[in-house]
Design a protein around this motif. Sequence first.
Motif, short mmCIF file in Angstrom:
data_model
loop_
_atom_site.label_atom_id
_atom_site.label_comp_id
_atom_site.label_asym_id
_atom_site.label_seq_id
_atom_site.Cartn_x
_atom_site.Cartn_y
_atom_site.Cartn_z
N PRO A 138 42.18 50.91 55.04
CA PRO A 138 41.75 49.52 55.05
C PRO A 138 41.36 49.07 53.63
O PRO A 138 40.70 49.81 52.90
N VAL A 139 41.81 47.90 53.26
CA VAL A 139 41.48 47.33 51.95
C VAL A 139 40.81 45.99 52.17
O VAL A 139 41.26 45.17 52.97
N LYS A 140 39.70 45.77 51.46
CA LYS A 140 39.00 44.50 51.53
C LYS A 140 39.30 43.65 50.30
O LYS A 140 39.54 44.18 49.22
N MET A 141 39.27 42.34 50.49
CA MET A 141 39.56 41.42 49.40
C MET A 141 38.49 40.34 49.33
O MET A 141 38.05 39.82 50.36
N SER A 142 38.09 40.03 48.11
CA SER A 142 37.15 38.93 47.88
C SER A 142 37.84 37.91 46.97
O SER A 142 38.24 38.24 45.85
N ILE A 143 38.03 36.70 47.48
CA ILE A 143 38.71 35.65 46.73
C ILE A 143 37.73 35.04 45.73
O ILE A 143 36.64 34.60 46.10
N GLY A 237 47.93 36.53 40.48
CA GLY A 237 46.99 36.41 39.38
C GLY A 237 46.37 37.75 39.00
O GLY A 237 46.96 38.80 39.21
N ARG A 238 45.16 37.69 38.48
CA ARG A 238 44.50 38.89 37.98
C ARG A 238 43.60 39.49 39.06
O ARG A 238 42.64 38.87 39.52
N GLU A 239 43.93 40.70 39.44
CA GLU A 239 43.17 41.44 40.45
C GLU A 239 42.19 42.38 39.76
O GLU A 239 42.55 43.10 38.82
N LEU A 240 40.96 42.38 40.20
CA LEU A 240 40.01 43.40 39.79
C LEU A 240 39.95 44.41 40.93
O LEU A 240 39.39 44.14 41.99
N ARG A 241 40.57 45.55 40.71
CA ARG A 241 40.62 46.60 41.72
C ARG A 241 39.43 47.51 41.54
O ARG A 241 39.33 48.23 40.53
N ILE A 242 38.49 47.50 42.48
CA ILE A 242 37.32 48.35 42.41
C ILE A 242 37.73 49.76 42.84
O ILE A 242 38.08 49.99 44.00
N THR A 243 37.71 50.69 41.91
CA THR A 243 38.20 52.03 42.19
C THR A 243 37.09 53.00 42.59
O THR A 243 37.33 53.98 43.30
N ASP A 244 35.87 52.76 42.13
CA ASP A 244 34.74 53.58 42.53
C ASP A 244 33.46 52.79 42.38
O ASP A 244 33.36 51.92 41.49
N CYS A 245 32.48 53.08 43.23
CA CYS A 245 31.20 52.40 43.17
C CYS A 245 30.12 53.37 43.64
O CYS A 245 30.23 53.96 44.71
N PHE A 246 29.10 53.54 42.80
CA PHE A 246 28.00 54.45 43.12
C PHE A 246 26.69 53.69 43.01
O PHE A 246 26.44 53.02 42.01
N LEU A 247 25.86 53.83 44.03
CA LEU A 247 24.59 53.12 44.06
C LEU A 247 23.51 54.08 44.55
O LEU A 247 23.68 54.76 45.55
N ALA A 248 22.40 54.13 43.81
CA ALA A 248 21.27 54.94 44.25
C ALA A 248 20.63 54.30 45.47
O ALA A 248 20.69 53.08 45.66
N GLN A 259 25.93 40.97 37.24
CA GLN A 259 26.83 41.37 36.17
C GLN A 259 28.29 41.16 36.57
O GLN A 259 29.11 40.72 35.76
N LEU A 260 28.60 41.51 37.80
CA LEU A 260 29.97 41.35 38.28
C LEU A 260 30.38 39.88 38.27
O LEU A 260 31.52 39.55 37.88
N LYS A 261 29.48 39.00 38.67
CA LYS A 261 29.77 37.57 38.66
C LYS A 261 30.07 37.09 37.25
O LYS A 261 30.99 36.29 37.02
N GLU A 262 29.30 37.56 36.29
CA GLU A 262 29.50 37.17 34.90
C GLU A 262 30.80 37.74 34.34
O GLU A 262 31.56 37.05 33.66
N LYS A 263 31.08 39.01 34.65
CA LYS A 263 32.27 39.66 34.11
C LYS A 263 33.56 39.10 34.69
O LYS A 263 34.57 39.00 34.00
N ILE A 269 39.19 36.81 36.45
CA ILE A 269 39.60 37.46 37.70
C ILE A 269 39.86 36.41 38.78
O ILE A 269 39.06 35.51 39.00
N ASP A 270 40.99 36.56 39.49
CA ASP A 270 41.32 35.67 40.59
C ASP A 270 40.88 36.23 41.95
O ASP A 270 40.53 35.47 42.85
N TYR A 271 40.91 37.55 42.10
CA TYR A 271 40.46 38.16 43.35
C TYR A 271 40.08 39.61 43.11
O TYR A 271 40.49 40.22 42.12
#
Length: 327
Positions: A138-143, A237-248, A259-263, A269-271
Amino acid sequence: MEFRIAQEHDIPAIVNLLKQSLGESLMPKSEGYWRWKHVENPFGPSPVLVCWEDGELIGVRAFMRWEWRQKDQRYRAVRAVDTATHPNHQGKGIFKKLTLSLVDTCTQAGDHFVFNTPNTQSKPGYLKMGWSEAGRLPVKMSIVRPIHMIRNGLFGGNKREGAASSALSEHLRHPQLDALLKKYFQHQASLSTSSSVAYLKWRYLDVPVANYVGIAEEQKGELTGLVIGRIKPSRFGRELRITDCFLAKESDGRELMLQLKEKRKQWGIDYITLSGTVSVSTEKIFRSAIRTSLGPVVTIRSLSLKDLSGLQDFNQWSPTLGDLELF
């Protein structure tokens, strides 16, 4: 025909055979890329079989080593990746013989299972050799910019990779990265890649065929979050593919979201896409992502581990996009 274990001096001939049989396709064929994938892999060197005839390499089959973990339990796996048969020798059963020989070798070595993401042409062959479908990841997408995506889809998007600056190298050399990974795995319940500092450096800094970006979160001087991704152009368009995410566990992810919103504005980034099997903590950052049917089909085969029910339909198995892309 002579079938044997591949040696160091076979690498130039292996790369040449891959070019002859497959062309460059999406991934360039080079000795550097082969060594990164099959020799320098922190999970261990790949078992590789070759077939020679009259002094010419006519077949190759490589299984890449991987390690998964679920709490304190570790699973040694291999993934069926590079294979090629010389165009003049196809149809002789070389691919099947090499593949099943490696299956026997890895089973005797105690590896638990083999997995891969075959294309539609190769999948029937794997199913005939005992592989089964684990399901579609399963892959999720955020527009992010819907108007841009519609316009790109109609008139063609920007196909260039484009430059994006980030401090990923600094993040992956952070003195507290190992501590963050330990905290992450304490509350990660499903089967996931056994990520370590060495693995992340190999996977995202040393990789010779792609560039990655990252953002990190610190609280009271401690590293509490890390997101890694790749900017990939597509027809939309430009996809930001999140390949890994680590959170304490103690992080709520708010700083990473800001930060993600700013970057994403800075990078155009389009999606955004990410694995739909991500941890509960990662869901904090990507709440608005919607589930799609865009992911690859994953196939599996038992080696020494006979019960693979936990891998079916990703009920207890959580691959990230970083685990499956490029290989």
